[in-house]
Design an enzyme around this catalytic site. Structure first.
Site, PDB file in Angstrom:
ATOM      1  CD  GLU A   1      -4.273  -6.440   4.735  1.00  0.00           C
ATOM      2  OE1 GLU A   1      -5.391  -6.378   5.285  1.00  0.00           O
ATOM      3  OE2 GLU A   1      -3.792  -5.509   4.087  1.00  0.00           O
TER       4      GLU A   1
ATOM      5  CG  ASN B   1     -12.608  -5.409   5.057  1.00  0.00           C
ATOM      6  OD1 ASN B   1     -13.081  -6.257   4.307  1.00  0.00           O
ATOM      7  ND2 ASN B   1     -12.707  -4.128   4.810  1.00  0.00           N
TER       8      ASN B   1
HETATM    9  N1  THU Z   1      -8.581  -2.531   5.183  1.00  0.00           N
HETATM   10  C1  THU Z   1      -8.136  -3.824   5.110  1.00  0.00           C
HETATM   11  O1  THU Z   1      -8.865  -4.769   5.446  1.00  0.00           O
HETATM   12  N2  THU Z   1      -6.881  -4.034   4.661  1.00  0.00           N
HETATM   13  C2  THU Z   1      -6.076  -3.087   4.137  1.00  0.00           C
HETATM   14  O2  THU Z   1      -5.016  -3.390   3.626  1.00  0.00           O
HETATM   15  C3  THU Z   1      -6.479  -1.671   4.188  1.00  0.00           C
HETATM   16  C4  THU Z   1      -7.765  -1.393   4.851  1.00  0.00           C
HETATM   17  C5  THU Z   1      -9.971  -2.297   5.579  1.00  0.00           C
HETATM   18  C6  THU Z   1     -10.214  -1.664   6.900  1.00  0.00           C
HETATM   19  C7  THU Z   1     -11.609  -1.087   6.696  1.00  0.00           C
HETATM   20  O3  THU Z   1     -12.561  -2.110   6.931  1.00  0.00           O
HETATM   21  C8  THU Z   1     -11.651  -0.747   5.226  1.00  0.00           C
HETATM   22  O4  THU Z   1     -10.588  -1.460   4.626  1.00  0.00           O
HETATM   23  C9  THU Z   1     -11.522   0.722   4.908  1.00  0.00           C
HETATM   24  O5  THU Z   1     -10.464   1.282   5.575  1.00  0.00           O
END
Ligand code: THU
Length: 126
Positions: A55, A42
């Site tokens: 993802e 992320n």
């Molecule tokens: N996030 C993801 O990268 N993938 C997920 O499946 C759920 C949430 C991230 C977005 C944000 O950077 C952090 O997790 C908290 O929401």
């Protein structure tokens, strides 16, 4: 590659996460039809809505390299709950491979497996 190996790549990918706001690193590893794997993390932004999930990072890396057919994606988040893909990521993955498998893991390494069709029934299509 077995589930555990793909999950390990997702966990390693989380180490690159840029998460100054949530402090919640997530990693993903997407396996293409021919076995090629792309990873992603992320990437947050001060304008929070501009954040990109792990993802979608992994999927965009694959698509931008010419891969559009996915078998599985592993997702790792170091939390006490299984790290499930958000709604936007489910729709994003559906675009390319509605029949793919989604492995969702949590701290300690336990994981659950779903078909994307289970996670996103009645997806939007044009
Ligand atoms: N996030 C993801 O990268 N993938 C997920 O499946 C759920 C949430 C991230 C977005 C944000 O950077 C952090 O997790 C908290 O929401």
């Amino acid at each position: 590659m077995n589930d555990r190996e793909l999950l390990n790549l997702a966990r390693e990918a989380a180490e690159k996460a840029y998460v100054p706001y949530s402090k919640f690193p997530v990693g993903a590893a997407i396996e293409c039809e021919d076995g090629t794997v792309f990873t992603g993390c992320n990437v947050e932004n001060a304008a929070l809505g501009s954040t990109i999930c792990a993802e979608r990072t992994a999927a965009c890396k694959a698509v931008s390299e010419g891969y559009r057919q996915f078998k599985r994606i592993a997702v790792y988040g170091e939390g006490e709950n299984y790290c499930m893909p958000c709604g936007a990521c489910r729709q994003f993955l559906w675009e390319f491979s509605p029949d793919m498998e989604v492995l969702c893991s949590k701290a300690g390494g336990r994981y659950v497996s779903y078909k994307l069709r289970q996670l996103l029934p009645h997806a939007f299509t044009l």
